[in-house]
Design a protein around this motif. Structure first.
Motif, mmCIF file in Angstrom:
data_model
loop_
_atom_site.group_PDB
_atom_site.id
_atom_site.type_symbol
_atom_site.label_atom_id
_atom_site.label_comp_id
_atom_site.label_asym_id
_atom_site.label_seq_id
_atom_site.Cartn_x
_atom_site.Cartn_y
_atom_site.Cartn_z
ATOM 1 N N GLU A 210 0.803 -1.230 0.000
ATOM 2 C CA GLU A 210 0.000 0.000 0.000
ATOM 3 C C GLU A 210 0.834 1.277 0.000
ATOM 4 O O GLU A 210 0.380 2.323 -0.445
ATOM 5 C CB GLU A 210 -0.984 0.011 1.177
ATOM 6 N N CYS A 211 2.060 1.238 0.512
ATOM 7 C CA CYS A 211 2.895 2.436 0.545
ATOM 8 C C CYS A 211 4.354 2.017 0.681
ATOM 9 O O CYS A 211 4.657 0.855 0.910
ATOM 10 C CB CYS A 211 2.493 3.360 1.699
ATOM 11 N N GLY A 212 5.223 2.997 0.544
ATOM 12 C CA GLY A 212 6.644 2.752 0.767
ATOM 13 C C GLY A 212 7.496 3.062 -0.454
ATOM 14 O O GLY A 212 7.123 2.773 -1.587
ATOM 15 N N GLU A 213 8.614 3.708 -0.189
ATOM 16 C CA GLU A 213 9.586 4.052 -1.223
ATOM 17 C C GLU A 213 10.987 3.762 -0.696
ATOM 18 O O GLU A 213 11.206 3.727 0.515
ATOM 19 C CB GLU A 213 9.503 5.540 -1.587
ATOM 20 N N VAL A 214 11.916 3.596 -1.633
ATOM 21 C CA VAL A 214 13.326 3.423 -1.279
ATOM 22 C C VAL A 214 14.142 4.375 -2.140
ATOM 23 O O VAL A 214 13.972 4.426 -3.360
ATOM 24 C CB VAL A 214 13.797 1.962 -1.494
ATOM 25 N N LYS A 215 15.019 5.151 -1.486
ATOM 26 C CA LYS A 215 15.921 6.064 -2.184
ATOM 27 C C LYS A 215 17.282 5.383 -2.309
ATOM 28 O O LYS A 215 17.787 4.814 -1.333
ATOM 29 C CB LYS A 215 16.085 7.375 -1.420
ATOM 30 N N LEU A 216 17.836 5.438 -3.518
ATOM 31 C CA LEU A 216 19.128 4.813 -3.757
ATOM 32 C C LEU A 216 19.876 5.537 -4.854
ATOM 33 O O LEU A 216 19.342 6.439 -5.508
ATOM 34 C CB LEU A 216 18.956 3.332 -4.099
ATOM 35 N N GLN A 217 21.106 5.122 -5.057
ATOM 36 C CA GLN A 217 21.941 5.679 -6.112
ATOM 37 C C GLN A 217 22.643 4.520 -6.804
ATOM 38 O O GLN A 217 23.080 3.577 -6.143
ATOM 39 C CB GLN A 217 22.988 6.622 -5.505
ATOM 40 N N ILE A 218 22.728 4.599 -8.138
ATOM 41 C CA ILE A 218 23.467 3.562 -8.861
ATOM 42 C C ILE A 218 24.660 4.192 -9.583
ATOM 43 O O ILE A 218 24.645 5.364 -9.956
ATOM 44 C CB ILE A 218 22.597 2.771 -9.867
ATOM 45 N N GLU A 219 25.669 3.368 -9.745
ATOM 46 C CA GLU A 219 26.864 3.719 -10.508
ATOM 47 C C GLU A 219 27.368 2.429 -11.137
ATOM 48 O O GLU A 219 27.390 1.384 -10.477
ATOM 49 C CB GLU A 219 27.931 4.302 -9.582
ATOM 50 N N VAL A 220 27.752 2.486 -12.403
ATOM 51 C CA VAL A 220 28.327 1.326 -13.062
ATOM 52 C C VAL A 220 29.794 1.619 -13.325
ATOM 53 O O VAL A 220 30.147 2.684 -13.843
ATOM 54 C CB VAL A 220 27.598 0.993 -14.388
ATOM 55 N N ILE A 221 30.639 0.677 -12.956
ATOM 56 C CA ILE A 221 32.057 0.769 -13.260
ATOM 57 C C ILE A 221 32.313 -0.233 -14.383
ATOM 58 O O ILE A 221 32.335 -1.448 -14.154
ATOM 59 C CB ILE A 221 32.913 0.442 -12.024
ATOM 60 N N PRO A 222 32.446 0.275 -15.627
ATOM 61 C CA PRO A 222 32.588 -0.651 -16.753
ATOM 62 C C PRO A 222 33.950 -1.330 -16.783
ATOM 63 O O PRO A 222 34.941 -0.789 -16.282
ATOM 64 C CB PRO A 222 32.402 0.250 -17.975
ATOM 65 N N LYS A 223 33.974 -2.514 -17.353
ATOM 66 C CA LYS A 223 35.234 -3.224 -17.560
ATOM 67 C C LYS A 223 35.941 -2.563 -18.738
ATOM 68 O O LYS A 223 35.378 -2.424 -19.819
ATOM 69 C CB LYS A 223 34.969 -4.697 -17.860
ATOM 70 N N MET A 224 37.165 -2.155 -18.525
ATOM 71 C CA MET A 224 37.919 -1.460 -19.568
ATOM 72 C C MET A 224 38.573 -2.485 -20.497
ATOM 73 O O MET A 224 39.225 -3.422 -20.049
ATOM 74 C CB MET A 224 38.987 -0.564 -18.940
ATOM 75 N N LEU A 225 38.390 -2.276 -21.815
ATOM 76 C CA LEU A 225 39.064 -3.123 -22.808
ATOM 77 C C LEU A 225 40.436 -2.539 -23.151
ATOM 78 O O LEU A 225 41.347 -3.264 -23.489
ATOM 79 C CB LEU A 225 38.205 -3.215 -24.069
ATOM 80 N N SER A 226 40.519 -1.229 -23.075
ATOM 81 C CA SER A 226 41.776 -0.524 -23.288
ATOM 82 C C SER A 226 41.649 0.813 -22.567
ATOM 83 O O SER A 226 40.659 1.063 -21.883
ATOM 84 C CB SER A 226 42.031 -0.305 -24.786
#
Length: 167
Positions: A144-160
């Motif tokens: 019926e209710c509720g929220e979650v606050k978050l943050q995302i970050e992606v650290i990509p795998k480097m090919l070069s």
């Protein structure tokens, strides 16, 4: 592996009571066969976790699911609600902005709430300290209710030095 997904679970807002007088919430984040969880916050419907969770990004098409539970001592933990995190807009912004020297605070993209995501409000993807971050507020589903606050970050795998891979 294509990289790492860092999820900073900040806080829960207006989580429903699952026990008679209180809830002891924690968050479980799953992506495919991976599963990580936050600490449990006792007697709190507005918990502040500030926990950082990390998952391996193996397939960008696999959904990230955030599930909030109420910890119980003598019975199975109660599911409070869940939300899905859509990282595809973030990955698109990462690819578009990778070779650009953008200053801090630049909004690379905006994501609007829609049927395909659980966003409670607009979410901006921002360049900060040389990285892209996306703050989001997710509405919990099947409750019926509720929220979650978050943050995302992606650290990509480097090919070069100047190339990374995100399919």
């Amino acid at each position: 592996m294509l990289g790492l997904v860092k999820i900073r679970v900040h806080k829960g807002i207006n989580l429903p009571l699952k026990d008679t007088f209180h809830s002891d919430p924690y968050v479980v984040v799953t992506m495919g066969d991976q599963k990580v969880k936050t600490s449990c916050k006792k007697n709190n419907c507005n918990p502040v976790w500030d926990d950082e969770l990390t998952l391996a990004l193996k397939n960008p098409n696999v959904q990230i699911v955030l599930t909030v539970y109420d910890k119980d001592t003598f019975s199975k933990d109660d599911k409070i609600g869940e939300a899905k995190i859509d990282i595809k807009p973030y990955l698109k912004a990462l690819e578009m902005s990778y070779h650009q020297d953008l200053p801090n605070g630049v909004k690379v993209d905006k994501v609007q709430p829609n049927r395909d995501n659980c966003l409670a409000k607009e979410s901006c993807i921002i360049r900060e300290n040389g990285k892209l971050i996306q703050d989001m507020t997710l509405m919990l589903q099947n409750v019926e209710c509720g929220e979650v606050k978050l943050q995302i970050e992606v650290i990509p795998k480097m090919l070069s030095e100047d190339a990374f891979y995100i399919a």
